[in-house]
Design an enzyme around this catalytic site. Structure first.
Site, PDB file in Angstrom:
ATOM      1  N   LYS A  13       0.836  -1.218   0.000  1.00 27.40           N
ATOM      2  CA  LYS A  13       0.000   0.000   0.000  1.00 27.40           C
ATOM      3  C   LYS A  13       0.864   1.259   0.000  1.00 27.40           C
ATOM      4  O   LYS A  13       0.671   2.154  -0.810  1.00 27.40           O
ATOM      5  CB  LYS A  13      -0.931   0.021   1.223  1.00 27.40           C
ATOM      6  CG  LYS A  13      -1.871  -1.166   1.314  1.00 27.40           C
ATOM      7  CD  LYS A  13      -2.832  -1.028   2.482  1.00 27.40           C
ATOM      8  CE  LYS A  13      -2.156  -1.069   3.834  1.00 27.40           C
ATOM      9  NZ  LYS A  13      -1.639  -2.397   4.206  1.00 27.40           N
ATOM     10  N   ARG A  88     -10.051   1.255   7.519  1.00 24.66           N
ATOM     11  CA  ARG A  88      -9.643  -0.117   7.816  1.00 24.66           C
ATOM     12  C   ARG A  88     -10.746  -0.914   8.476  1.00 24.66           C
ATOM     13  O   ARG A  88     -10.560  -2.097   8.757  1.00 24.66           O
ATOM     14  CB  ARG A  88      -8.460  -0.077   8.753  1.00 24.66           C
ATOM     15  CG  ARG A  88      -7.157  -0.539   8.104  1.00 24.66           C
ATOM     16  CD  ARG A  88      -6.048  -0.230   9.060  1.00 24.66           C
ATOM     17  NE  ARG A  88      -4.872  -0.985   8.878  1.00 24.66           N
ATOM     18  CZ  ARG A  88      -3.764  -0.528   8.311  1.00 24.66           C
ATOM     19  NH1 ARG A  88      -3.745   0.640   7.736  1.00 24.66           N
ATOM     20  NH2 ARG A  88      -2.695  -1.267   8.301  1.00 24.66           N
ATOM     21  N   ARG A 127      11.462  -6.126   5.946  1.00 20.42           N
ATOM     22  CA  ARG A 127      11.472  -4.722   6.378  1.00 20.42           C
ATOM     23  C   ARG A 127      11.965  -4.618   7.822  1.00 20.42           C
ATOM     24  O   ARG A 127      12.686  -3.677   8.172  1.00 20.42           O
ATOM     25  CB  ARG A 127      10.066  -4.123   6.252  1.00 20.42           C
ATOM     26  CG  ARG A 127      10.029  -2.656   6.634  1.00 20.42           C
ATOM     27  CD  ARG A 127       8.718  -1.992   6.279  1.00 20.42           C
ATOM     28  NE  ARG A 127       7.618  -2.542   7.045  1.00 20.42           N
ATOM     29  CZ  ARG A 127       6.349  -2.236   6.840  1.00 20.42           C
ATOM     30  NH1 ARG A 127       6.022  -1.413   5.865  1.00 20.42           N
ATOM     31  NH2 ARG A 127       5.395  -2.758   7.573  1.00 20.42           N
ATOM     32  N   ARG A 133      10.968  -1.688  12.407  1.00 24.00           N
ATOM     33  CA  ARG A 133       9.678  -1.181  12.882  1.00 24.00           C
ATOM     34  C   ARG A 133       9.158  -2.071  14.001  1.00 24.00           C
ATOM     35  O   ARG A 133       9.191  -3.301  13.866  1.00 24.00           O
ATOM     36  CB  ARG A 133       8.695  -1.152  11.702  1.00 24.00           C
ATOM     37  CG  ARG A 133       7.894   0.126  11.638  1.00 24.00           C
ATOM     38  CD  ARG A 133       7.113   0.204  10.374  1.00 24.00           C
ATOM     39  NE  ARG A 133       5.827  -0.481  10.474  1.00 24.00           N
ATOM     40  CZ  ARG A 133       4.883  -0.408   9.565  1.00 24.00           C
ATOM     41  NH1 ARG A 133       5.080   0.311   8.484  1.00 24.00           N
ATOM     42  NH2 ARG A 133       3.749  -1.059   9.732  1.00 24.00           N
ATOM     43  N   ARG A 144      -1.565  -9.004  12.893  1.00 22.18           N
ATOM     44  CA  ARG A 144      -2.026  -8.019  11.897  1.00 22.18           C
ATOM     45  C   ARG A 144      -2.753  -8.715  10.754  1.00 22.18           C
ATOM     46  O   ARG A 144      -3.739  -8.188  10.226  1.00 22.18           O
ATOM     47  CB  ARG A 144      -0.839  -7.206  11.373  1.00 22.18           C
ATOM     48  CG  ARG A 144      -0.402  -6.146  12.373  1.00 22.18           C
ATOM     49  CD  ARG A 144       1.043  -5.770  12.215  1.00 22.18           C
ATOM     50  NE  ARG A 144       1.349  -5.085  10.980  1.00 22.18           N
ATOM     51  CZ  ARG A 144       2.584  -4.955  10.507  1.00 22.18           C
ATOM     52  NH1 ARG A 144       3.599  -5.477  11.150  1.00 22.18           N
ATOM     53  NH2 ARG A 144       2.789  -4.313   9.383  1.00 22.18           N
TER      54      ARG A 144
HETATM   55  P1  B4P Z   1       3.754  -1.955   2.470  1.00 23.90           P
HETATM   56  O1  B4P Z   1       2.659  -2.906   2.205  1.00 23.90           O
HETATM   57  O2  B4P Z   1       3.877  -0.793   1.557  1.00 23.90           O
HETATM   58  O3  B4P Z   1       3.557  -1.695   4.008  1.00 23.90           O
HETATM   59  P2  B4P Z   1       2.649  -0.612   4.728  1.00 23.90           P
HETATM   60  O4  B4P Z   1       2.056   0.388   3.807  1.00 23.90           O
HETATM   61  O5  B4P Z   1       3.549  -0.066   5.734  1.00 23.90           O
HETATM   62  O6  B4P Z   1       1.414  -1.433   5.325  1.00 23.90           O
HETATM   63  P3  B4P Z   1       1.094  -1.899   6.774  1.00 23.90           P
HETATM   64  O7  B4P Z   1      -0.311  -2.379   6.722  1.00 23.90           O
HETATM   65  O8  B4P Z   1       2.127  -2.890   7.194  1.00 23.90           O
HETATM   66  O9  B4P Z   1       1.269  -0.664   7.742  1.00 23.90           O
HETATM   67  P4  B4P Z   1       0.436   0.670   8.079  1.00 23.90           P
HETATM   68  O10 B4P Z   1       1.468   1.746   8.207  1.00 23.90           O
HETATM   69  O11 B4P Z   1      -0.664   0.922   7.118  1.00 23.90           O
HETATM   70  O12 B4P Z   1       5.230  -2.623   2.397  1.00 23.90           O
HETATM   71  C1  B4P Z   1       5.678  -3.651   3.232  1.00 23.90           C
HETATM   72  C2  B4P Z   1       7.080  -4.106   2.819  1.00 23.90           C
HETATM   73  O13 B4P Z   1       7.021  -4.814   1.570  1.00 23.90           O
HETATM   74  C3  B4P Z   1       8.094  -2.986   2.600  1.00 23.90           C
HETATM   75  O14 B4P Z   1       9.320  -3.371   3.166  1.00 23.90           O
HETATM   76  C4  B4P Z   1       8.230  -2.874   1.085  1.00 23.90           C
HETATM   77  O15 B4P Z   1       9.509  -2.461   0.686  1.00 23.90           O
HETATM   78  C5  B4P Z   1       7.978  -4.314   0.651  1.00 23.90           C
HETATM   79  N1  B4P Z   1       7.391  -4.417  -0.689  1.00 23.90           N
HETATM   80  C6  B4P Z   1       6.365  -3.674  -1.181  1.00 23.90           C
HETATM   81  N2  B4P Z   1       6.074  -4.063  -2.451  1.00 23.90           N
HETATM   82  C7  B4P Z   1       6.938  -5.103  -2.755  1.00 23.90           C
HETATM   83  C8  B4P Z   1       7.112  -5.944  -3.906  1.00 23.90           C
HETATM   84  N3  B4P Z   1       6.382  -5.806  -5.018  1.00 23.90           N
HETATM   85  N4  B4P Z   1       8.058  -6.908  -3.837  1.00 23.90           N
HETATM   86  C9  B4P Z   1       8.811  -7.052  -2.727  1.00 23.90           C
HETATM   87  N5  B4P Z   1       8.694  -6.288  -1.622  1.00 23.90           N
HETATM   88  C10 B4P Z   1       7.762  -5.319  -1.628  1.00 23.90           C
HETATM   89  O16 B4P Z   1      -0.226   0.363   9.519  1.00 23.90           O
HETATM   90  C11 B4P Z   1       0.549   0.074  10.677  1.00 23.90           C
HETATM   91  C12 B4P Z   1      -0.350  -0.003  11.922  1.00 23.90           C
HETATM   92  O17 B4P Z   1      -0.969   1.300  12.199  1.00 23.90           O
HETATM   93  C13 B4P Z   1      -1.555  -0.954  11.876  1.00 23.90           C
HETATM   94  O18 B4P Z   1      -1.216  -2.281  12.218  1.00 23.90           O
HETATM   95  C14 B4P Z   1      -2.515  -0.310  12.926  1.00 23.90           C
HETATM   96  O19 B4P Z   1      -2.155  -0.654  14.250  1.00 23.90           O
HETATM   97  C15 B4P Z   1      -2.286   1.163  12.741  1.00 23.90           C
HETATM   98  N6  B4P Z   1      -3.265   1.815  11.824  1.00 23.90           N
HETATM   99  C16 B4P Z   1      -2.958   2.435  10.647  1.00 23.90           C
HETATM  100  N7  B4P Z   1      -4.062   2.930  10.088  1.00 23.90           N
HETATM  101  C17 B4P Z   1      -5.106   2.623  10.913  1.00 23.90           C
HETATM  102  C18 B4P Z   1      -6.520   2.858  10.863  1.00 23.90           C
HETATM  103  N8  B4P Z   1      -7.096   3.524   9.857  1.00 23.90           N
HETATM  104  N9  B4P Z   1      -7.289   2.371  11.870  1.00 23.90           N
HETATM  105  C19 B4P Z   1      -6.735   1.719  12.892  1.00 23.90           C
HETATM  106  N10 B4P Z   1      -5.419   1.458  13.008  1.00 23.90           N
HETATM  107  C20 B4P Z   1      -4.597   1.910  12.034  1.00 23.90           C
END
Ligand code: B4P
Length: 186
Positions: A13, A88, A127, A133, A144
């Protein structure tokens, strides 16, 4: 244009959202990034959110809804927004719909990134090794994923009923995924 990127943790994402927002010329907002910044700054929001995030749980809607309201009410969201990681839960999605419709807008597209569970865990552990993290540890990752299936995956049906969901294969090369995403949201 209001675009939402939906997918499991690690589905890309943040990675894809940043590139897509640049291409579409709209700002990208990630509730995950905003929450991590709040935790780092030690704000009241950050203090409330930290424990939930570290355990791999969603921050409760009662805490997040104020943040979502602030985002959608901000000057930067006036001409459109790429929403990364929110809504979410169905309650959050209903709040987004309510706020946007009061402004004469709607969620125009929901891009759903499909990635295998095994690959998700591998990416997040990768990551963890690079960025350290606090929620990228094996227990929190499993939690998660469970929370995603229980509370966030129902959003697919919610938005399918609005006819705005486009599924995108999220495995493989980042640039190839981006090309598929651009076609999906066009
Ligand atoms: P991403 O998938 O980009 O990870 P993210 O955006 O950080 O999603 P995530 O759901 O984990 O975290 P968020 O900050 O939204 O990438 C993951 C890894 O994969 C990276 O290392 C990247 O380099 C790698 N990658 C990506 N594409 C690739 C590919 N094609 N090939 C290989 N590798 C690849 O949320 C974190 C926490 O915040 C949640 O658990 C929750 O507690 C809270 N939160 C956030 N929003 C919320 C909401 N609206 N309501 C309630 N809680 C919330």
């Amino acid at each position: 244009m209001f675009v939402l990127i939906l997918g499991a943790p690690g589905s890309g994402k943040g990675t894809q959202g940043t590139i897509l927002a640049g291409h579409l010329g709209i700002p990208q907002v990630s509730t995950g990034d905003l929450l991590r910044a709040a935790v780092k700054a030690g704000t009241p929001l950050g203090k409330k959110a930290k424990g939930y995030m570290d355990q791999g749980l969603l921050v409760p809607d009662s805490v997040i809804l104020g943040l979502i309201n602030e985002i959608l009410d901000s000057e930067q969201a006036r001409g459109g927004l790429l929403m990364d990681g929110f809504p979410r839960t169905v309650a959050q999605a209903m709040a987004v719909d309510r706020i946007l419709s009061a402004k004469g807008h709607r969620v125009d597209r929901v891009a759903m990134l499909d990635v295998d569970e095994q690959e998700l865990a591998q990416r997040l552990l990768g990551r963890a090794a690079k960025e350290g993290r606090s929620d990228d540890n094996p227990q929190s990752i499993q939690q998660r994923l469970r929370v995603y299936h229980q509370l966030t995956a129902p959003l697919i049906a919610y938005y399918e009923s609005q006819g705005v969901v486009r599924r995108v294969a999220g495995m493989g090369d980042i640039n190839a995924i981006q090309q598929r995403l651009r076609i999906a949201v066009a």
